[in-house]
Design a protein around this motif. Structure first.
Motif, PDB file in Angstrom:
ATOM      1  N   LEU A   1      59.173  50.615  41.346  1.00  0.00           N
ATOM      2  CA  LEU A   1      59.632  49.748  42.438  1.00  0.00           C
ATOM      3  C   LEU A   1      59.629  48.295  41.967  1.00  0.00           C
ATOM      4  CD1 LEU A   1      57.411  51.281  45.278  1.00  0.00           C
ATOM      5  CD2 LEU A   1      59.707  51.959  44.632  1.00  0.00           C
ATOM      6  N   ASP A   2      60.276  47.451  42.720  1.00  0.00           N
ATOM      7  CA  ASP A   2      60.257  46.019  42.436  1.00  0.00           C
ATOM      8  C   ASP A   2      58.997  45.440  43.087  1.00  0.00           C
ATOM      9  OD1 ASP A   2      60.586  43.238  42.389  1.00  0.00           O
ATOM     10  OD2 ASP A   2      62.761  43.393  42.539  1.00  0.00           O
TER      11      ASP A   2
ATOM     12  N   GLU B   1      63.535  45.315  48.996  1.00  0.00           N
ATOM     13  CA  GLU B   1      64.114  46.459  48.300  1.00  0.00           C
ATOM     14  C   GLU B   1      64.226  47.682  49.218  1.00  0.00           C
ATOM     15  OE1 GLU B   1      63.341  48.446  43.967  1.00  0.00           O
ATOM     16  OE2 GLU B   1      61.593  48.334  45.281  1.00  0.00           O
ATOM     17  N   GLY B   2      63.207  47.923  50.032  1.00  0.00           N
ATOM     18  CA  GLY B   2      63.238  49.027  50.993  1.00  0.00           C
ATOM     19  C   GLY B   2      62.852  50.394  50.448  1.00  0.00           C
ATOM     20  N   LYS B   3      62.706  50.507  49.133  1.00  0.00           N
ATOM     21  CA  LYS B   3      62.384  51.805  48.522  1.00  0.00           C
ATOM     22  C   LYS B   3      61.004  52.315  48.970  1.00  0.00           C
ATOM     23  CE  LYS B   3      63.133  53.650  43.861  1.00  0.00           C
ATOM     24  NZ  LYS B   3      63.350  53.265  42.456  1.00  0.00           N
ATOM     25  N   LEU B   4      60.037  51.412  49.054  1.00  0.00           N
ATOM     26  CA  LEU B   4      58.695  51.811  49.484  1.00  0.00           C
ATOM     27  C   LEU B   4      58.722  52.341  50.915  1.00  0.00           C
ATOM     28  CD1 LEU B   4      55.664  52.026  48.875  1.00  0.00           C
ATOM     29  CD2 LEU B   4      55.416  49.706  49.761  1.00  0.00           C
ATOM     30  N   ASP B   5      59.452  51.673  51.798  1.00  0.00           N
ATOM     31  CA  ASP B   5      59.556  52.151  53.183  1.00  0.00           C
ATOM     32  C   ASP B   5      60.158  53.553  53.245  1.00  0.00           C
ATOM     33  OD1 ASP B   5      58.386  49.940  54.377  1.00  0.00           O
ATOM     34  OD2 ASP B   5      60.307  48.923  54.733  1.00  0.00           O
ATOM     35  N   GLN B   6      61.159  53.818  52.411  1.00  0.00           N
ATOM     36  CA  GLN B   6      61.770  55.151  52.381  1.00  0.00           C
ATOM     37  C   GLN B   6      60.754  56.201  51.932  1.00  0.00           C
ATOM     38  OE1 GLN B   6      65.018  54.576  49.654  1.00  0.00           O
ATOM     39  NE2 GLN B   6      66.467  54.015  51.267  1.00  0.00           N
TER      40      GLN B   6
ATOM     41  N   CYS C   1      57.499  56.000  52.110  1.00  0.00           N
ATOM     42  CA  CYS C   1      56.475  56.130  53.161  1.00  0.00           C
ATOM     43  C   CYS C   1      56.963  57.021  54.302  1.00  0.00           C
ATOM     44  CB  CYS C   1      56.075  54.751  53.691  1.00  0.00           C
ATOM     45  SG  CYS C   1      55.085  53.787  52.533  1.00  0.00           S
ATOM     46  N   LYS C   2      58.192  56.849  54.719  1.00  0.00           N
ATOM     47  CA  LYS C   2      58.750  57.678  55.797  1.00  0.00           C
ATOM     48  C   LYS C   2      58.855  59.134  55.361  1.00  0.00           C
ATOM     49  CE  LYS C   2      61.227  54.012  58.108  1.00  0.00           C
ATOM     50  NZ  LYS C   2      62.468  53.254  58.150  1.00  0.00           N
ATOM     51  N   GLN C   3      59.359  59.367  54.143  1.00  0.00           N
ATOM     52  CA  GLN C   3      59.531  60.729  53.642  1.00  0.00           C
ATOM     53  C   GLN C   3      58.195  61.454  53.511  1.00  0.00           C
ATOM     54  OE1 GLN C   3      61.517  60.083  49.912  1.00  0.00           O
ATOM     55  NE2 GLN C   3      63.551  59.997  50.832  1.00  0.00           N
ATOM     56  N   ARG C   4      57.151  60.743  53.101  1.00  0.00           N
ATOM     57  CA  ARG C   4      55.872  61.379  52.785  1.00  0.00           C
ATOM     58  C   ARG C   4      54.806  61.184  53.867  1.00  0.00           C
ATOM     59  NH1 ARG C   4      55.898  62.884  47.074  1.00  0.00           N
ATOM     60  NH2 ARG C   4      53.645  63.094  47.250  1.00  0.00           N
ATOM     61  N   GLY C   5      55.138  60.459  54.915  1.00  0.00           N
ATOM     62  CA  GLY C   5      54.210  60.304  56.034  1.00  0.00           C
ATOM     63  C   GLY C   5      53.091  59.296  55.803  1.00  0.00           C
TER      64      GLY C   5
END
Length: 168
Positions: free
Chosen positions: A27-28, A35-40, A42-46
């Protein structure tokens, strides 16, 4: 992120780590919110709780290293996003009869997820500096269970062995 068998120095691929249940992303670390990758992830993995640990703010870091270096498991995933600095996660190779360590080098931007029940340990790099984000599912719990015959019988360990050791 780089991984190697400690004994031989042989490289370990991301696919080999995944067979041990270890997931990772890059991640950046400077722009993770934008970037939003961490939020994605977190949502996918709860993952619904996060905090940060900065070794510069830890009194008696050197004395705490003894605890970090003890081989242990957790009943939940261990999730770390390296914001600055770096270190090493050592995990046991599930396929090795000799119980070899695999050393995973983590540095700024690396995010690693260790599955429940995997034996591991952590040590900072030579700079003795790490600033990490810890993520959790539900209530934050970080209870290490040091390696022992009793720990080998914990539900998380038994499930890990069944899913990643015996299945492969």
């Amino acid at each position: 992120m780089k991984a190697q068998f400690m004994k031989s120095g042989e490289n370990v691929s991301k696919e080999q780590l995944e067979k041990l249940g270890v997931d990772s992303w890059i991640l950046d670390a400077d722009r993770w919110e934008e970037e939003g990758k961490l939020d994605q992830i977190c949502k996918q993995r709860g993952y619904n709780y996060k905090d940060e640990v900065d070794s510069r703010k830890m009194p008696d870091l050197r004395s705490k290293l003894d605890n970090f270096l003890v081989e242990h498991i957790h009943d939940d995933e261990e999730i770390r996003f390296i914001l600055e600095g770096g270190g090493y996660f050592d995990v046991r190779d599930a396929k090795s009869n000799s119980d070899d360590w695999i050393r995973i080098t983590v540095e700024k931007g690396d995010m690693i997820v260790l599955p429940p029940g995997i034996y591991h340990r952590f040590l900072p790099d030579d700079n003795m500096f790490f600033h990490v984000m810890r993520l959790f599912q539900g209530e934050p719990v970080w209870t290490p269970h040091n390696r022992s015959e009793l720990t080998d019988q914990r539900k998380a360990r038994l499930e890990y062995v069944k899913k990643y050791v015996e299945a492969n």
